[in-house]
Motif scaffolding. Structure first.
Motif, PDB file in Angstrom:
ATOM      1  N   ALA A   1     -12.349   4.250   5.499  1.00  0.00           N
ATOM      2  CA  ALA A   1     -11.124   3.462   5.440  1.00  0.00           C
ATOM      3  C   ALA A   1      -9.937   4.409   5.494  1.00  0.00           C
ATOM      4  N   VAL A   2      -8.775   3.877   5.896  1.00  0.00           N
ATOM      5  CA  VAL A   2      -7.521   4.617   5.840  1.00  0.00           C
ATOM      6  C   VAL A   2      -6.656   3.951   4.773  1.00  0.00           C
ATOM      7  N   ILE A   3      -6.306   4.701   3.745  1.00  0.00           N
ATOM      8  CA  ILE A   3      -5.472   4.193   2.657  1.00  0.00           C
ATOM      9  C   ILE A   3      -4.116   4.879   2.753  1.00  0.00           C
ATOM     10  N   VAL A   4      -3.062   4.077   2.931  1.00  0.00           N
ATOM     11  CA  VAL A   4      -1.716   4.617   3.110  1.00  0.00           C
ATOM     12  C   VAL A   4      -0.897   4.370   1.851  1.00  0.00           C
ATOM     13  N   ASP A   5      -0.502   5.450   1.189  1.00  0.00           N
ATOM     14  CA  ASP A   5       0.316   5.378  -0.014  1.00  0.00           C
ATOM     15  C   ASP A   5       1.788   5.333   0.417  1.00  0.00           C
ATOM     16  N   VAL A   6       2.439   4.183   0.185  1.00  0.00           N
ATOM     17  CA  VAL A   6       3.825   3.994   0.642  1.00  0.00           C
ATOM     18  C   VAL A   6       4.807   4.021  -0.529  1.00  0.00           C
ATOM     19  N   ASN A   7       4.410   4.562  -1.667  1.00  0.00           N
ATOM     20  CA  ASN A   7       5.281   4.572  -2.839  1.00  0.00           C
ATOM     21  C   ASN A   7       6.585   5.332  -2.603  1.00  0.00           C
ATOM     22  N   ARG A   8       6.556   6.313  -1.694  1.00  0.00           N
ATOM     23  CA  ARG A   8       7.759   7.106  -1.440  1.00  0.00           C
ATOM     24  C   ARG A   8       8.361   6.788  -0.069  1.00  0.00           C
ATOM     25  N   LEU A   9       7.975   5.647   0.471  1.00  0.00           N
ATOM     26  CA  LEU A   9       8.501   5.227   1.766  1.00  0.00           C
ATOM     27  C   LEU A   9       9.640   4.225   1.559  1.00  0.00           C
ATOM     28  N   GLU A  10      10.791   4.510   2.139  1.00  0.00           N
ATOM     29  CA  GLU A  10      11.923   3.586   2.102  1.00  0.00           C
ATOM     30  C   GLU A  10      11.889   2.718   3.355  1.00  0.00           C
ATOM     31  N   VAL A  11      12.018   1.401   3.151  1.00  0.00           N
ATOM     32  CA  VAL A  11      11.962   0.455   4.278  1.00  0.00           C
ATOM     33  C   VAL A  11      13.200  -0.442   4.199  1.00  0.00           C
ATOM     34  N   PRO A  12      14.312  -0.023   4.815  1.00  0.00           N
ATOM     35  CA  PRO A  12      15.554  -0.815   4.730  1.00  0.00           C
ATOM     36  C   PRO A  12      15.420  -2.211   5.335  1.00  0.00           C
ATOM     37  N   GLY A  13      14.670  -2.341   6.437  1.00  0.00           N
ATOM     38  CA  GLY A  13      14.463  -3.632   7.073  1.00  0.00           C
ATOM     39  C   GLY A  13      13.044  -4.104   6.853  1.00  0.00           C
ATOM     40  N   PRO A  14      12.829  -5.181   6.100  1.00  0.00           N
ATOM     41  CA  PRO A  14      11.465  -5.610   5.756  1.00  0.00           C
ATOM     42  C   PRO A  14      10.551  -5.807   6.954  1.00  0.00           C
ATOM     43  N   SER A  15      11.084  -6.196   8.103  1.00  0.00           N
ATOM     44  CA  SER A  15      10.228  -6.425   9.270  1.00  0.00           C
ATOM     45  C   SER A  15       9.527  -5.152   9.728  1.00  0.00           C
ATOM     46  N   ALA A  16      10.049  -3.985   9.325  1.00  0.00           N
ATOM     47  CA  ALA A  16       9.434  -2.716   9.733  1.00  0.00           C
ATOM     48  C   ALA A  16       8.057  -2.519   9.112  1.00  0.00           C
ATOM     49  N   TRP A  17       7.744  -3.276   8.038  1.00  0.00           N
ATOM     50  CA  TRP A  17       6.403  -3.181   7.460  1.00  0.00           C
ATOM     51  C   TRP A  17       5.329  -3.551   8.486  1.00  0.00           C
TER      52      TRP A  17
END
Length: 252
Positions: free
Chosen positions: A49-65
């Motif tokens: 599996a690939v597990i992506v830790d996004v705790n330090r990721l800033e996402v100004p526009g929610p659609s970018a998720w």
């Protein structure tokens, strides 16, 4: 692992059979593609599996998720490696769910929870071969030889003719349309065989027909589409991987 742009840095760890990606930076239109391709590349290396830790990721526009949905779609058929997200921020988890991403890419509050979610997954019993081929038409014969050797060793003799044909088309396309040395990959999983070729061009593989000749000239990828269950062109940070899955019904 190299960062896809100055605004995003990705650190890669391994925990058992899972790949852990820690993402630090800003996800926006300038970093979207680079992050997507790095997640895809991690999946193409075929961890459990690939597990992506996004705790330090800033996402100004929610659609970018949706970058993670896009990555999952690219690996949905092959190699079909699950992608999971880790976020300790309930607001981000809710934003991911509202965007519909969680339907395809589950999000967990901790890395441990994500690892538990994949711990019960069936162990993937894949046999895989990989080789860098010579640049130029001299690389076509070694590709056919390797396919013959690998599939014979894996008791997939009946698929050698179609797999060799697919490998030849893919290698010829790399030689004709790129400056890359082709990288041949073959794997056996269940009753299927996948043939793939990596190259250094970002241009996706697309079926082209010569309108001047009508049906008299058929592209190699058109032949591949008839011979296999499915095929695709998957982007990576360094170029792309073109792949095809063949099964017992595709024997020649």
């Amino acid at each position: 692992m190299a960062d896809p742009s100055p605004a995003v840095v990705i650190a890669t760890d391994r925990c058992g059979d899972a790949a852990i990606l820690r993402v630090d930076g800003v996800l926006d239109s300038s970093t979207y593609r680079g992050l997507r391709d790095c997640v895809i590349k991690a999946a193409l290396d075929e961890p459990n599996a690939v597990i992506v830790d996004v705790n330090r990721l800033e996402v100004p526009g929610p659609s970018a998720w949706s970058v993670f949905t896009s990555a999952r779609w690219h690996v949905n058929i092959w190699p079909d490696v699950p992608i999971l997200l880790v976020s300790g921020d309930i607001r981000d988890r809710r934003a991911i769910a509202r965007c519909g991403v969680a339907r395809y890419v589950p999000v967990h509050p901790t890395r441990e929870a994500a690892l538990r979610a994949v711990s019960g997954s069936a162990v993937r019993s894949r046999r895989r071969g990989r080789a860098v081929l010579p640049r130029g038409r001299v690389g076509i014969r070694p590709a056919r030889t390797l396919i013959d050797e690998w599939l014979t060793a894996w008791s997939r003799d009946g698929l050698i003719p179609v797999a060799s044909t697919v490998a030849t088309v893919f290698v010829e396309n790399v030689l004709e349309h790129t400056e890359s040395a082709p990288v041949l990959i073959a794997e056996s999983y269940g009753g299927c065989v996948t043939v793939a070729v990596e190259d250094g061009s970002q241009q996706p593989a697309i079926r082209h027909e010569d309108t001047g000749y009508g049906a008299d000239l058929v592209s190699g990828l058109s032949v591949v589409s008839v011979l296999c269950r499915a095929w695709g062109s998957t982007p990576t940070p360094s170029g792309k991987t073109v792949w095809a899955v063949v099964g017992h019904e595709n024997q020649l």
